[in-house]
Structures are given as C-alpha cells and as structure tokens.
Design a protein around this motif. Structure first.
Motif, PDB file in Angstrom:
ATOM      1  N   VAL A  86       0.865  -1.180   0.000  1.00  0.00           N
ATOM      2  CA  VAL A  86       0.000   0.000   0.000  1.00  0.00           C
ATOM      3  C   VAL A  86       0.900   1.228   0.000  1.00  0.00           C
ATOM      4  O   VAL A  86       1.679   1.432   0.939  1.00  0.00           O
ATOM      5  N   ASP A  87       0.834   1.985  -1.083  1.00  0.00           N
ATOM      6  CA  ASP A  87       1.703   3.166  -1.232  1.00  0.00           C
ATOM      7  C   ASP A  87       3.165   2.813  -0.989  1.00  0.00           C
ATOM      8  O   ASP A  87       3.913   3.550  -0.327  1.00  0.00           O
ATOM      9  N   GLY A  88       3.567   1.685  -1.527  1.00  0.00           N
ATOM     10  CA  GLY A  88       4.967   1.291  -1.463  1.00  0.00           C
ATOM     11  C   GLY A  88       5.389   0.587  -0.190  1.00  0.00           C
ATOM     12  O   GLY A  88       6.552   0.172  -0.066  1.00  0.00           O
ATOM     13  N   THR A  89       4.481   0.425   0.768  1.00  0.00           N
ATOM     14  CA  THR A  89       4.822  -0.216   2.044  1.00  0.00           C
ATOM     15  C   THR A  89       4.074  -1.541   2.161  1.00  0.00           C
ATOM     16  O   THR A  89       2.865  -1.605   1.928  1.00  0.00           O
ATOM     17  N   LEU A  90       4.801  -2.588   2.547  1.00  0.00           N
ATOM     18  CA  LEU A  90       4.206  -3.906   2.676  1.00  0.00           C
ATOM     19  C   LEU A  90       3.125  -3.895   3.753  1.00  0.00           C
ATOM     20  O   LEU A  90       3.316  -3.339   4.839  1.00  0.00           O
ATOM     21  N   VAL A  91       1.972  -4.494   3.472  1.00  0.00           N
ATOM     22  CA  VAL A  91       0.882  -4.583   4.441  1.00  0.00           C
ATOM     23  C   VAL A  91       1.386  -5.299   5.695  1.00  0.00           C
ATOM     24  O   VAL A  91       2.057  -6.334   5.616  1.00  0.00           O
ATOM     25  N   THR A  92       1.100  -4.740   6.866  1.00  0.00           N
ATOM     26  CA  THR A  92       1.627  -5.259   8.135  1.00  0.00           C
ATOM     27  C   THR A  92       1.292  -6.740   8.341  1.00  0.00           C
ATOM     28  O   THR A  92       2.134  -7.537   8.748  1.00  0.00           O
ATOM     29  N   GLY A  93       0.034  -7.099   8.058  1.00  0.00           N
ATOM     30  CA  GLY A  93      -0.365  -8.497   8.239  1.00  0.00           C
ATOM     31  C   GLY A  93       0.427  -9.436   7.349  1.00  0.00           C
ATOM     32  O   GLY A  93       0.802 -10.541   7.766  1.00  0.00           O
TER      33      GLY A  93
END
Length: 452
Positions: A86-93
């Motif tokens: 999401v916007d270049g950042t891996l989803v935490t889960g």
C-alpha cells in the motif's frame, strides 16, 4: 529489479547465532523451494485464484533471500507482487505472515526434518510435534479461555452462503468467541470478518483469528487479510490434528470435497470408544436453501459410517443466533470435562487419535486405486479410507503435485463396493453441479473416475 528488506517480527526477532546459522543452512535444501512458494502465496493474499499455475505464472522473477544480521535474520524480497503493498509499504499483516512461514517451514521444518525419513512417524511423537509447532507459534497462549471455535467450509461458496458465515461469526464474536479456520477465502474468511465486528461491539480486545494451513494447499487458499495468527503445518494430517487439538468446538459450513474430508476425519476420531465420553460440540449450519446440501451430507454419513457418526453433530439451518447459543452451551460442557480430566484448556491432550489418522497419505494412482472402499470393515476404518479418497481429490483439484500427477497419468481411479461407490459418486456429482470443486466461473474437469 525491486528489492525490499523486512525486519523480523514476533518470535523470529529473537534468535541465537546457532539458530541463524541453521536457518541459512536450509537455503540449499528442499525446504527452501517450499518456503519460497509459500511466501509468494502469502504475498498474493486477497487474490481470487485457486490455480497455482495461474497464481505463480507472473512471478517467475520473484525470489526471497535470508540476510544474516548480528541480531538475527532479515528477509529480502526480490520482485514481490505489488498487491501486497500500500503506497509502497508492505501490508503489516502480510509482513507478519512472511515470518510465520519462515518460522514454521524453515526453523521448525529443519528441527523436525519435514523432508526427510527421520520425520516423526509414531503417534506420540506426531502429537508432540503438533503441540510444539503451535507452542512456537504462540497459538496456545490465550487458548485457555475455552472460546476457540474452528470453522470449516468451502473456499468456493456463493454470496448468500458467504454472508451467512459472516453472520454466524458475528454472533460468535458477540459472545466473545475466537475464530480459527483454514485461513483462506470463502467460509474461512467470512466467520473471521463477522467476528471482528462482534468483538468490536463488545470492546473485546483479545480477538484471535487463527489460520492453519499447509504448504501444498496455501497457494490455492492464500491467507486472508484478517488472519492475525498464521500457522503452517507440514501436511494435511498434522493440519487436521492441530485443528481438533486446538478447538473447543467446531462449526461446519457448506463446502466441497475438502470439507467432507474434514468432517470424515473428525467423525472417525469421535467414534473411537476412548473418546466416547468427551464432549465436542460440532454444528453443521448454512443459510435457508442449504437444507438439501446438509440432507445429502447427513444421508451419506448415515449410509456409510452409520448412525453413531450422525449422533456426533447437530444440524442448524438459517439461525446464526442459535448456532452461537448452542456452541456456548457446548463449551460449558467442555470446560467441566477438562476440569474433571485434569486436561489442559489450551490443547486437547486427552483426545485419542489413531496413527491411521496421523500418517500422511500421499495420493498417487496406486494408493488411490488401492483404498479399501467397502463395507467389510468397521466404520472407523471406512471413515479413514473415505477421508483419504477425498483428500486425494482435493490434491488433484488444487495442489501443485496432485495437478501435475493428473496431467501426467490421467484421473485417479476409485474402486469399491457398488452401492458405496454409487453414494460417493452421487455426493461428488452434487459438489460439481453446485460449483464447490473450484471457484465459480472456473471450468471443472474431474480429477477422478468412479469404478464400481
């Protein structure tokens, strides 16, 4: 080329130097290929696809590497799927799930030699391994509240059935029950989604959404985004044992051959005379219109493994509140029994599981055609054979090795008593006609033939 490095999370953030070295040693092993494919499946969470070839085809350039650091080990993703960001950042889960795969497949896989002949084979050792893997995953922490409900059901269900699974999950959540499923889409996602709302309304902060999978099926059923505790067992038999040892009760929604396999496994165990006194609430439920589905399942169970098996479950149609109330009452009986037996709340040690339910069944044309599909045996043994037959069909439908086997050698052949095989054929045909074998819209070519 896109590269992303991930810091360790959870238990994997605290490793000794020896443990890090052991992890690095696995990078040239058979386990590592399995690890790579499972991570790719996790990174595709939320993608509606149950064909591993279609899922993996766009990512031939994907790779995953272990990067050693003094504090432990990082993971480097090379050309990962964009859907996981999401916007270049891996989803935490997804980040958490990646390290769950590392823990279960590489660390625990190396410890128990999953890919070698030295892997545990006797009943006691297998149960100890299941316990140890759940303990390392911290799945046993918080499980002593006697409120974990395992939900089984198909990944390929219609919208009405999906909404119903959410409503049942909601009612369970309102009563502060936690959810454990096979972690995929459909009936594995719906109860978790509903329970999150029920938990939120009750301000219940200890909501658990446990997903238990295994390497050969995770590509067909990537973990849904709600799963906050992911555990990957080495094979379907260990996965099923983990479900029943962790569960305090089980709800079964409409599904296909995989759901029938799970039900047969559970009933075969509950029919063991050493488990006769053990309360184990099992509810089969679905929305209005699912009556014929459950009638077919109930009739099949009665005609194959008998009335005793039918007595082990209750069918409730189109009443989510009643499902939750009956389950809550059943959990009360479980609590009294565990107290009387001195058994742990978090792990059902007293449940007797025979080795035939624990040994991995490898579906090949030889093993499938050699199954004892006849009535000239006790009902528990027939339950084992039917469970294995359905397990082989699941493999031929969605598992990579099973699909390849069918492509090379043609459909599996199931043979047995004429009346029994007619019942099996009728049940399987109903799954095909109701589009329960593959996701809706997918053309289904049977991976089996029935010979009477």
């Amino acid at each position: 080329m896109k590269k992303v490095q991930l810091n360790p999370v959870g238990w994997m953030s605290q490793l000794s130097q020896i443990e890090v070295a052991q992890l690095q040693d696995t990078t040239n092993s058979a386990l590592y290929g399995m690890f790579r494919n499972c991570c790719l499946a996790v990174l595709n969470s939320g993608v509606d696809e149950d064909d591993y070839e279609v899922l993996f085809a766009p990512y031939e350039n994907f790779d995953i590497k272990l990067v050693r650091r003094e504090r432990g080990v990082k993971i480097e993703l090379v050309n990962p799927p964009e859907v996981a960001f999401v916007d270049g950042t891996l989803v935490t889960g997804v980040h958490e799930h990646i390290f769950a795969v590392l823990r279960d497949l590489l660390f625990m896989g190396n410890k128990y030699a999953f890919t070698h002949k030295s892997a545990p084979v006797d009943s006691v050792s297998i149960t100890d391994m299941v316990f140890d893997m759940l303990r390392h995953a911290k799945a046993l922490e918080g499980n002593d509240s006697l409120n974990t409900v395992v939900c089984w059901g198909g990944h390929s269900i219609n919208l009405t059935e999906y909404k119903y699974t959410k409503e049942v999950g909601y009612q369970l959540g309102l009563r502060e029950m936690n959810i454990c499923t096979g972690c995929g889409p459909g009936a594995m996602k719906g109860p978790m989604k509903g329970a999150t709302i029920g938990h939120a309304k009750q301000r219940y902060k200890a909501g658990r959404y446990i997903g238990i999978s295994e390497p050969s099926i995770i590509a067909a059923e990537p973990p849904n985004a709600i799963v906050n505790e992911l555990v990957i067992m080495p094979d379907i038999e260990k996965r099923l044992e983990a479900f029943v040892r962790l569960a305090h009760g089980i709800v079964i929604f409409p599904g296909g051959v995989g759901t029938a396999e799970e039900l047969l496994y559970l009933l075969g165990i509950l029919m063991n005379e050493r488990n006769a006194q053990q309360p184990f609430p099992v509810i089969l439920t679905g929305p209005a219109g699912s009556e014929t589905y459950f009638e077919a399942i109930d009739e099949f169970i009665g005609a194959t493994i008998g009335k005793e098996a039918q007595s082990k479950y209750q069918i409730i149609v189109d009443d989510p509140e009643e499902v939750a109330r009956v389950m809550r009452t059943g959990l009360g009986r479980v609590k009294k029994y565990r107290e009387a037996m001195g058994d742990a709340y978090s792990f059902n040690w007293s449940l007797k599981i025979e080795e035939d339910f624990q040994r991995p069944f490898i579906p090949t044309h030889q093993t499938m055609s050699g199954l004892a599909l006849h009535h000239n045996q006790d009902n528990a043994s027939l339950a084992i054979a039917l469970r294995q037959a359905f397990s082989g069909i699941v493999a031929g439908n969605v598992k990579a090795e099973g699909i390849q086997h069918i492509k090379q050698h043609g459909p599996f052949k199931l043979t047995g008593d004429a009346k029994l095989m007619e019942r099996v054929d009728t049940l399987l045909e109903s799954f095909v006609s109701q589009q329960r074998m593959k996701l809706p819209g997918s053309a289904y070519t049977p991976c089996y033939t029935i010979e009477k």
